[in-house]
Design a protein around this motif. Structure first.
Motif, PDB file in Angstrom:
ATOM      1  N   ALA A  71      88.637  76.874 103.040  1.00 52.58           N
ATOM      2  CA  ALA A  71      88.351  75.835 102.035  1.00 52.58           C
ATOM      3  C   ALA A  71      88.585  76.446 100.679  1.00 52.58           C
ATOM      4  O   ALA A  71      87.883  77.193 100.577  1.00 52.58           O
ATOM      5  CB  ALA A  71      87.048  75.241 102.107  1.00 52.58           C
ATOM      6  N   LEU A  72      89.495  75.977  99.892  1.00 51.49           N
ATOM      7  CA  LEU A  72      89.619  76.531  98.651  1.00 51.49           C
ATOM      8  C   LEU A  72      88.844  75.748  97.564  1.00 51.49           C
ATOM      9  O   LEU A  72      88.513  74.495  97.623  1.00 51.49           O
ATOM     10  CB  LEU A  72      91.353  76.351  98.269  1.00 51.49           C
ATOM     11  N   LYS A  75      89.299  74.396  91.018  1.00 49.55           N
ATOM     12  CA  LYS A  75      89.345  75.113  90.013  1.00 49.55           C
ATOM     13  C   LYS A  75      90.067  76.555  90.028  1.00 49.55           C
ATOM     14  O   LYS A  75      90.990  76.855  89.280  1.00 49.55           O
ATOM     15  CB  LYS A  75      88.018  75.321  89.404  1.00 49.55           C
ATOM     16  N   ALA A  76      89.661  77.218  91.004  1.00 55.09           N
ATOM     17  CA  ALA A  76      90.377  78.461  91.144  1.00 55.09           C
ATOM     18  C   ALA A  76      91.728  78.325  91.449  1.00 55.09           C
ATOM     19  O   ALA A  76      92.667  79.347  90.996  1.00 55.09           O
ATOM     20  CB  ALA A  76      89.866  79.179  92.286  1.00 55.09           C
ATOM     21  N   MET A  77      92.095  77.277  91.765  1.00 52.17           N
ATOM     22  CA  MET A  77      93.926  77.093  92.237  1.00 52.17           C
ATOM     23  C   MET A  77      94.357  76.303  90.839  1.00 52.17           C
ATOM     24  O   MET A  77      95.449  75.979  90.994  1.00 52.17           O
ATOM     25  CB  MET A  77      93.942  76.137  93.514  1.00 52.17           C
ATOM     26  N   GLY A  78      93.611  76.290  89.990  1.00 51.97           N
ATOM     27  CA  GLY A  78      94.101  75.567  88.819  1.00 51.97           C
ATOM     28  C   GLY A  78      94.298  74.066  88.685  1.00 51.97           C
ATOM     29  O   GLY A  78      95.018  73.581  88.102  1.00 51.97           O
ATOM     30  N   LYS A  79      93.418  73.524  89.526  1.00 47.96           N
ATOM     31  CA  LYS A  79      93.361  71.909  89.658  1.00 47.96           C
ATOM     32  C   LYS A  79      92.034  71.680  89.270  1.00 47.96           C
ATOM     33  O   LYS A  79      91.139  71.579  90.017  1.00 47.96           O
ATOM     34  CB  LYS A  79      93.779  71.678  91.116  1.00 47.96           C
ATOM     35  N   SER A  80      91.846  71.213  88.052  1.00 52.37           N
ATOM     36  CA  SER A  80      90.537  70.892  87.588  1.00 52.37           C
ATOM     37  C   SER A  80      90.252  69.121  87.715  1.00 52.37           C
ATOM     38  O   SER A  80      89.252  68.704  87.566  1.00 52.37           O
ATOM     39  CB  SER A  80      90.445  71.250  86.011  1.00 52.37           C
ATOM     40  N   PHE A  81      91.608  68.550  87.928  1.00 53.15           N
ATOM     41  CA  PHE A  81      91.441  67.051  87.969  1.00 53.15           C
ATOM     42  C   PHE A  81      91.368  66.623  89.163  1.00 53.15           C
ATOM     43  O   PHE A  81      92.283  66.685  90.060  1.00 53.15           O
ATOM     44  CB  PHE A  81      92.431  66.563  87.051  1.00 53.15           C
ATOM     45  N   LEU A  82      90.252  65.725  89.524  1.00 48.81           N
ATOM     46  CA  LEU A  82      90.076  65.099  90.752  1.00 48.81           C
ATOM     47  C   LEU A  82      90.121  63.517  90.405  1.00 48.81           C
ATOM     48  O   LEU A  82      89.473  63.189  89.708  1.00 48.81           O
ATOM     49  CB  LEU A  82      89.172  65.624  91.891  1.00 48.81           C
ATOM     50  N   ALA A  83      91.004  62.821  91.217  1.00 49.02           N
ATOM     51  CA  ALA A  83      91.135  61.528  90.852  1.00 49.02           C
ATOM     52  C   ALA A  83      91.111  60.478  92.396  1.00 49.02           C
ATOM     53  O   ALA A  83      91.993  61.240  93.103  1.00 49.02           O
ATOM     54  CB  ALA A  83      92.045  61.194  90.180  1.00 49.02           C
ATOM     55  N   PHE A  84      90.552  59.485  92.454  1.00 45.13           N
ATOM     56  CA  PHE A  84      91.106  58.503  93.395  1.00 45.13           C
ATOM     57  C   PHE A  84      91.907  57.468  92.890  1.00 45.13           C
ATOM     58  O   PHE A  84      91.383  56.753  91.978  1.00 45.13           O
ATOM     59  CB  PHE A  84      89.747  58.058  94.034  1.00 45.13           C
ATOM     60  N   GLU A 106      99.571  68.027  95.338  1.00 39.95           N
ATOM     61  CA  GLU A 106      98.639  67.776  94.730  1.00 39.95           C
ATOM     62  C   GLU A 106      97.795  66.243  95.647  1.00 39.95           C
ATOM     63  O   GLU A 106      96.511  66.242  95.293  1.00 39.95           O
ATOM     64  CB  GLU A 106      98.713  67.112  93.342  1.00 39.95           C
ATOM     65  N   VAL A 107      98.354  65.853  96.422  1.00 40.97           N
ATOM     66  CA  VAL A 107      98.124  64.425  97.194  1.00 40.97           C
ATOM     67  C   VAL A 107      97.253  65.162  98.395  1.00 40.97           C
ATOM     68  O   VAL A 107      97.729  65.847  99.188  1.00 40.97           O
ATOM     69  CB  VAL A 107      99.209  63.687  97.655  1.00 40.97           C
ATOM     70  N   GLU A 108      96.013  64.901  98.355  1.00 38.65           N
ATOM     71  CA  GLU A 108      95.113  65.197  99.623  1.00 38.65           C
ATOM     72  C   GLU A 108      94.668  64.313 100.655  1.00 38.65           C
ATOM     73  O   GLU A 108      94.516  64.734 101.844  1.00 38.65           O
ATOM     74  CB  GLU A 108      93.766  65.948  99.062  1.00 38.65           C
TER      75      GLU A 108
ATOM     76  N   VAL B 161      92.104  71.173  99.544  1.00 37.51           N
ATOM     77  CA  VAL B 161      92.552  71.644  98.369  1.00 37.51           C
ATOM     78  C   VAL B 161      93.948  72.507  98.747  1.00 37.51           C
ATOM     79  O   VAL B 161      93.671  73.394  99.791  1.00 37.51           O
ATOM     80  CB  VAL B 161      91.943  72.406  97.602  1.00 37.51           C
ATOM     81  N   GLN B 162      95.037  72.192  98.442  1.00 34.70           N
ATOM     82  CA  GLN B 162      96.263  73.055  98.504  1.00 34.70           C
ATOM     83  C   GLN B 162      96.438  74.006  97.367  1.00 34.70           C
ATOM     84  O   GLN B 162      96.277  73.757  96.206  1.00 34.70           O
ATOM     85  CB  GLN B 162      97.371  72.138  98.653  1.00 34.70           C
TER      86      GLN B 162
END
Lengths: 176, 176
Positions: A71-72, A75-84, A106-108, B161-162
């Motif tokens: 489980a990553l 933020k550490a992966m450089g993805k600060s934005f989460l949206a539905f 980006e799509v989870e 998270v990818q």
DNA sequence: TCTCTTTCCGAATTTAATTCGGAGTTATAT
DNA sequence: ATATAACTCCGAATTAAATTCGGAAAGAGA
């Protein structure tokens, strides 16, 4: 000793053994930390390491355990934005193109859903600009009528499927 | 649970080496199968087993890797129903009680969100009856004004998270 | 250039996963 | 009831992987 009534028909011959209490206790640990050794798990549930191993192997084969993964941190992966993103599409045939968006890292999640929306997407991007870029790509798809975006401000809980079940929910009462 | 402030953690720690391309390639494999041995990973990225181990250990310590866990199958666990519930609550102080719902194993995610809704919950239950039971418990909470429930009919994609990032999204163009 | 730091490797060691044979248990059929 | 077959488990042995270690190569900064 009274003979039991043998009228009951047992028809679970070729079915896989169902998940029992010990299995769920093992899974409960593994959903939090899958690096736990079989020896440790065995000590927790009162079994030997090979016995636990056997159970886990069975659950993997039966695909109750789909995978073991890391489980990553977003933020550490450089993805600060989460949206539905709720997508309303015209016609169900065009869902294919939407599902193809799953190629993007980006799509989870992609679910089709009830309610006033056709699809629900969970998308994690670098920033708001990238989210906007994603929305543009969404509108480029034929048949996309409208979207509603809900940006997550804080995440209080985020985890996978849990093995426990709250039985009282199906009875309308309180927590047991 | 309070949302984790990773900024402070970053500050307290000595400047961590940033995640490089090899790290992301390793993570890309581990997000799909974390049972892959360090020797195999090393062969994939052109490093020795100890070198890969060192990198993974570093990422664990830096919490880029939050945990290693098993991914369970909802149906196999007896949870066929998946729903996203948008909760509108009166006043932000009452969020605490809502977040306490995370105690229930049926609740997988809790986010506060923008839009016309205060919280977004991801909830997986045994069936529709249990989902209804959950909604009752939701309405029992002081300050809950309204909820909107979106039941997932089909799940096309569901993953964590990818490590990869689509840089073209932030440029408004097509996929590179 | 010199030193300090980081990253890596191969070899050695430690630990865990996996296999195996057989004992105890249960369910099913004879 | 008794035999048969199918499970589940255990301890011991084996195999495989994780982990540690010392030192070499590469890079950063003085």
């Amino acid at each position: 000793m009274e003979p039991k009534n043998t009228d009951q028909i047992q028809k679970n011959t070729k079915t896989q053994r169902s998940i029992d209490t010990i299995d769920r206790r093992i899974l409960s640990v593994l959903t939090k930390d899958a690096t736990t050794s079989y020896a440790e798990l065995g000590a927790m549930v009162g079994l030997s390491a090979p016995a636990v191993h056997e159970r886990v192997k069975r659950m993997r084969k039966a695909e109750a355990i789909k995978a073991t993964v890391v489980a990553l941190d977003g933020k550490a992966m450089g993805k600060s934005f989460l949206a539905f993103i709720h997508v309303e599409a015209r016609g169900w045939g065009k869902t294919t193109e939407l599902v193809a968006l799953g190629q993007l890292p980006e799509v989870e999640e992609i679910h089709s859903a009830t309610g006033d929306t056709g699809l629900i997407l969970k998308v994690r991007t670098e920033n708001s600009v990238a989210l906007e870029g994603f929305l543009w790509r969404l509108y480029d798809i034929e048949g996309v009528r409208s979207t509603k975006t809900y940006v997550a401000l804080s995440t209080y809980l985020e985890r996978g499927v849990q093995p426990e079940i709250t039985h009282s929910l199906a009875e309308g009462g309180n927590i047991k």
